[in-house]
Design a protein around this motif. Sequence first.
Motif, PDB file in Angstrom:
ATOM      1  N   PRO A  61      23.810 114.212  57.361  1.00 55.85           N
ATOM      2  CA  PRO A  61      24.769 115.227  56.897  1.00 55.85           C
ATOM      3  C   PRO A  61      25.088 116.287  57.945  1.00 55.85           C
ATOM      4  CG  PRO A  61      22.679 115.370  55.696  1.00 55.85           C
ATOM      5  CD  PRO A  61      22.673 114.086  56.436  1.00 55.85           C
ATOM      6  N   ASN A  62      24.094 116.599  58.802  1.00 61.78           N
ATOM      7  CA  ASN A  62      24.363 117.658  59.781  1.00 61.78           C
ATOM      8  C   ASN A  62      25.291 117.214  60.904  1.00 61.78           C
ATOM      9  OD1 ASN A  62      22.139 116.034  60.370  1.00 61.78           O
ATOM     10  ND2 ASN A  62      21.336 117.490  61.847  1.00 61.78           N
ATOM     11  N   ARG A  63      25.599 115.923  60.975  1.00 67.86           N
ATOM     12  CA  ARG A  63      26.525 115.488  62.021  1.00 67.86           C
ATOM     13  C   ARG A  63      27.802 114.894  61.450  1.00 67.86           C
ATOM     14  NH1 ARG A  63      23.280 112.005  65.126  1.00 67.86           N
ATOM     15  NH2 ARG A  63      21.264 112.997  64.833  1.00 67.86           N
ATOM     16  N   ARG A  64      28.121 115.251  60.216  1.00 67.95           N
ATOM     17  CA  ARG A  64      29.385 114.788  59.632  1.00 67.95           C
ATOM     18  C   ARG A  64      30.412 115.926  59.660  1.00 67.95           C
ATOM     19  NH1 ARG A  64      28.473 110.478  54.832  1.00 67.95           N
ATOM     20  NH2 ARG A  64      26.749 109.373  55.801  1.00 67.95           N
ATOM     21  N   PRO A  65      31.673 115.582  59.856  1.00 68.34           N
ATOM     22  CA  PRO A  65      32.696 116.632  59.945  1.00 68.34           C
ATOM     23  C   PRO A  65      33.138 117.125  58.566  1.00 68.34           C
ATOM     24  CG  PRO A  65      33.714 114.505  60.243  1.00 68.34           C
ATOM     25  CD  PRO A  65      32.249 114.242  60.064  1.00 68.34           C
ATOM     26  N   VAL A  66      32.176 117.224  57.640  1.00 69.21           N
ATOM     27  CA  VAL A  66      32.503 117.717  56.294  1.00 69.21           C
ATOM     28  C   VAL A  66      31.530 118.838  55.964  1.00 69.21           C
ATOM     29  CG1 VAL A  66      33.309 115.478  55.498  1.00 69.21           C
ATOM     30  CG2 VAL A  66      30.939 116.115  55.119  1.00 69.21           C
ATOM     31  N   ASN A  67      31.970 119.754  55.124  1.00 67.82           N
ATOM     32  CA  ASN A  67      31.065 120.785  54.629  1.00 67.82           C
ATOM     33  C   ASN A  67      31.249 120.917  53.139  1.00 67.82           C
ATOM     34  OD1 ASN A  67      31.466 122.010  57.707  1.00 67.82           O
ATOM     35  ND2 ASN A  67      29.429 122.151  56.834  1.00 67.82           N
ATOM     36  N   MET A  68      30.203 121.451  52.513  1.00 67.09           N
ATOM     37  CA  MET A  68      30.165 121.394  51.058  1.00 67.09           C
ATOM     38  C   MET A  68      29.925 122.783  50.480  1.00 67.09           C
ATOM     39  SD  MET A  68      28.378 118.519  48.929  1.00 67.09           S
ATOM     40  CE  MET A  68      27.718 118.612  47.294  1.00 67.09           C
ATOM     41  N   VAL A  69      30.559 123.044  49.345  1.00 67.79           N
ATOM     42  CA  VAL A  69      30.256 124.238  48.562  1.00 67.79           C
ATOM     43  C   VAL A  69      29.479 123.735  47.351  1.00 67.79           C
ATOM     44  CG1 VAL A  69      31.202 126.125  47.189  1.00 67.79           C
ATOM     45  CG2 VAL A  69      32.299 125.471  49.337  1.00 67.79           C
ATOM     46  N   PHE A  70      28.211 124.148  47.259  1.00 64.37           N
ATOM     47  CA  PHE A  70      27.336 123.589  46.237  1.00 64.37           C
ATOM     48  C   PHE A  70      27.553 124.254  44.889  1.00 64.37           C
ATOM     49  CE2 PHE A  70      25.460 122.318  50.142  1.00 64.37           C
ATOM     50  CZ  PHE A  70      24.849 121.106  49.876  1.00 64.37           C
ATOM     51  N   GLN A  71      27.145 123.536  43.868  1.00 63.74           N
ATOM     52  CA  GLN A  71      27.342 124.057  42.515  1.00 63.74           C
ATOM     53  C   GLN A  71      26.596 125.373  42.306  1.00 63.74           C
ATOM     54  OE1 GLN A  71      26.369 121.335  39.353  1.00 63.74           O
ATOM     55  NE2 GLN A  71      27.482 122.532  37.874  1.00 63.74           N
ATOM     56  N   SER A  72      25.382 125.456  42.859  1.00 64.19           N
ATOM     57  CA  SER A  72      24.613 126.702  42.730  1.00 64.19           C
ATOM     58  C   SER A  72      24.965 127.671  43.851  1.00 64.19           C
ATOM     59  CB  SER A  72      23.122 126.391  42.775  1.00 64.19           C
ATOM     60  OG  SER A  72      22.760 125.954  44.073  1.00 64.19           O
ATOM     61  N   TYR A  73      25.945 127.320  44.649  1.00 62.42           N
ATOM     62  CA  TYR A  73      26.399 128.045  45.854  1.00 62.42           C
ATOM     63  C   TYR A  73      25.390 127.943  46.988  1.00 62.42           C
ATOM     64  CZ  TYR A  73      29.313 129.999  42.201  1.00 62.42           C
ATOM     65  OH  TYR A  73      30.119 130.135  41.121  1.00 62.42           O
ATOM     66  N   ALA A  74      24.074 127.858  46.638  1.00 64.25           N
ATOM     67  CA  ALA A  74      23.034 127.686  47.656  1.00 64.25           C
ATOM     68  C   ALA A  74      23.166 128.691  48.791  1.00 64.25           C
ATOM     69  CB  ALA A  74      23.026 126.250  48.195  1.00 64.25           C
ATOM     70  N   VAL A  75      23.497 129.931  48.448  1.00 63.55           N
ATOM     71  CA  VAL A  75      23.551 130.991  49.457  1.00 63.55           C
ATOM     72  C   VAL A  75      22.109 131.347  49.813  1.00 63.55           C
ATOM     73  CG1 VAL A  75      24.223 133.392  49.841  1.00 63.55           C
ATOM     74  CG2 VAL A  75      25.754 131.856  48.603  1.00 63.55           C
ATOM     75  N   PHE A  76      21.794 131.426  51.119  1.00 66.25           N
ATOM     76  CA  PHE A  76      20.413 131.695  51.530  1.00 66.25           C
ATOM     77  C   PHE A  76      20.011 133.107  51.109  1.00 66.25           C
ATOM     78  CE2 PHE A  76      21.981 128.727  54.954  1.00 66.25           C
ATOM     79  CZ  PHE A  76      21.455 127.603  54.332  1.00 66.25           C
ATOM     80  N   PRO A  77      19.008 133.227  50.235  1.00 67.28           N
ATOM     81  CA  PRO A  77      18.722 134.535  49.640  1.00 67.28           C
ATOM     82  C   PRO A  77      18.156 135.561  50.619  1.00 67.28           C
ATOM     83  CG  PRO A  77      17.099 132.908  48.929  1.00 67.28           C
ATOM     84  CD  PRO A  77      18.153 132.167  49.683  1.00 67.28           C
ATOM     85  N   HIS A  78      17.530 135.081  51.707  1.00 68.39           N
ATOM     86  CA  HIS A  78      16.893 136.025  52.622  1.00 68.39           C
ATOM     87  C   HIS A  78      17.810 136.452  53.755  1.00 68.39           C
ATOM     88  CE1 HIS A  78      16.328 131.976  54.110  1.00 68.39           C
ATOM     89  NE2 HIS A  78      16.174 132.478  55.317  1.00 68.39           N
ATOM     90  N   MET A  79      19.056 135.994  53.733  1.00 66.73           N
ATOM     91  CA  MET A  79      19.991 136.365  54.797  1.00 66.73           C
ATOM     92  C   MET A  79      21.118 137.215  54.227  1.00 66.73           C
ATOM     93  SD  MET A  79      20.509 132.805  56.809  1.00 66.73           S
ATOM     94  CE  MET A  79      19.187 131.639  57.033  1.00 66.73           C
ATOM     95  N   THR A  80      21.692 138.068  55.080  1.00 68.51           N
ATOM     96  CA  THR A  80      22.849 138.854  54.649  1.00 68.51           C
ATOM     97  C   THR A  80      24.062 137.936  54.569  1.00 68.51           C
ATOM     98  OG1 THR A  80      23.516 139.385  56.889  1.00 68.51           O
ATOM     99  CG2 THR A  80      21.978 140.903  55.844  1.00 68.51           C
TER     100      THR A  80
END
Lengths: 298, 366
Positions: free
Chosen positions: B74-93
Amino acid sequence: MTRKGAQVHAMARSFAGLARWRPGRSRRAPLGPLDYGRRLWLRIVVALTFILIYMPIVTLMVFSFNDSRRNIVWRGFTTKYYVKAWHNDGLFEAFTNSLTIAVVSTIVSTIIGAMVALLLWRFRFPGKAAYEGFMALPIVIPDICLGVAMLVFFARIGWPAHMPWPLNLSAITIAHIAFSFPFVSIVVRARLAGFNRELEEASRDLGASEWQTFRHVILPYMKPGLIAGALLAFTLSLDDFVVTFFTSGPNTVTFPVKVYSMVRFSVTPEVNAASTVLILITVLTTILAVRFQNPARN
Amino acid sequence: MSNDIVSVQGVSKRFGSVLAVDDVSFGIPRNEFFALLGPSGCGKTTLLRIIAGLEHPDDGAVIIDGEDMAGIPPNRRPVNMVFQSYAVFPHMTVAQNVAYGLRVTGTPRAEVSRRVDEALEIVQLAGLAGRKPHQLSGGQRQRVALARALVKRPKVLLLDEPLSALDAKLREQMRLELANLQQQVGITFIIVTHDQDEALSMADRIAVMNEGRVCQTATPDVLYESPASRFVAEFIGKVNLFESRVLGANGRTLAVEVGELGALEVPHEKAGPREGAAIALAVRPEKLTISTAPPDGDGRARLAVAARVINWAYYGDTSHMYVRTEKGLELNVNIQNTTRDTAESLNVGDAVWVSWAAADMIVLEE
């Protein structure tokens, strides 16, 4: 509109007042189903548990300032036993030994515990259930058995007993690591159980390698679990008596073992003083760890 | 097919004994807003995850921009995803979250900050760069997830139920914004949703999925007005179904016998089903007209049936009337409350006439 709104509000307020008003009764509102704080039996339970846990500790601390050798009745305030404890070479050495062992075993058992937790959380492999069981076994094995086992084991393989400090503490340290890392792994695994796997997938999706994902996403998430596990390992090591007793030699006395030998003769305020210092160190470490865990709150 | 940015060819995926995706094929042209629509458990999310590289198909191929994605992580595919839970990293701004995808791939610092600012500008979060996710609302977190994916300038943006966690008002607003955003950035969007309104209002084309298979791929209006199967007709919007029997095909019309309505002729372009075959006729509730007097013919072939109002639901802008004919057939009629007293003019128990054009009837062979 605003006037009408104000009227409605005023009406609502008076209705609310009416609802609270009980003619001829006590003015206190009736007990709500969750108003436990106002129930007498609950207050008694809370008070009792507090007394049971903290009275002995407070007594210990208070009597460390007692100006009496026998330390049975209060004979006045003094700090001389702190000075005396500080100058007691045997006690001081035991104290340093204990802290050294605790620090090393905490670091190593946190690393091993975290790795076990990750292994059990992340992977499926044959015999996983059995492995999981064996990892939890040291928690239920009685300390006395573990102590004897360690004694026999180190004697059997001929572990060198006379080595320069701090290598002479290696046997005790290894024994401490053995019984504390399962606790760390349980705490860390509990933390990992709440991890949203989509975070990991999002990281991969955004171009991070597996290692980068671990380093930047999973590890920060594990941190509170690691700190809690490390604290647990630290206190387990610091106050362990049984396992240490079997693995320590004449030159490797730890604080609990030393206190035990001192108490066999008499309980002097010196012991109280040293114990008070130990309590303060552990409480301070805990406060620091908690602060470190939630820097945002300050 | 060669012009398609994404081409899914005969993809199947099995989880244990469950066939989650069953031999699915479709192509998505560049810059299209494509929706995968279906009930929960129909395999649409699995298909999206296969495109993202988060699941490996048991069979078939995914080709993105001419390149076979087999074995590419997945890290080398030219696609990106918006996850259902958003999966925003909680410890980052917010800014660190958006910068993450660029940092891990070693983008120069100056470029990272420029592109992060740009992305935050696009999703209108410029003022919140220093916030932590727990200080954001659900809608803002979603914007972070969007910016984080868009900053990577993917060839395809994948969105997994992006609006399901938002409240109704915000959801409607975000539908418009997402559609506009897609126009603005000119990236192919693939959205997974179970909400037909969402798919109909945003997508250029929709693939309706059920039990791992694609039932129909078409533009929203074709899907709604000419569904290919009973499942599609019933899944998208509401429908009144009549079980019927074919009497005979006559050029562009089909003569059918409907138990409750008698013999009638409906338009049918395709080569008709055989005589005597059991089919279903469908008509959408808003195509039905309700009146208290018998309708007079207006030139077009119109069907009319006498009925009684048995129930109705008031939605403000529309009312959904439920009527029962003398023969016991229940029909659902949607009426627009075009005047302030429209809703008052009908009551439960009233005798009414329901009529509709025969041309509005859909022939469903499956």
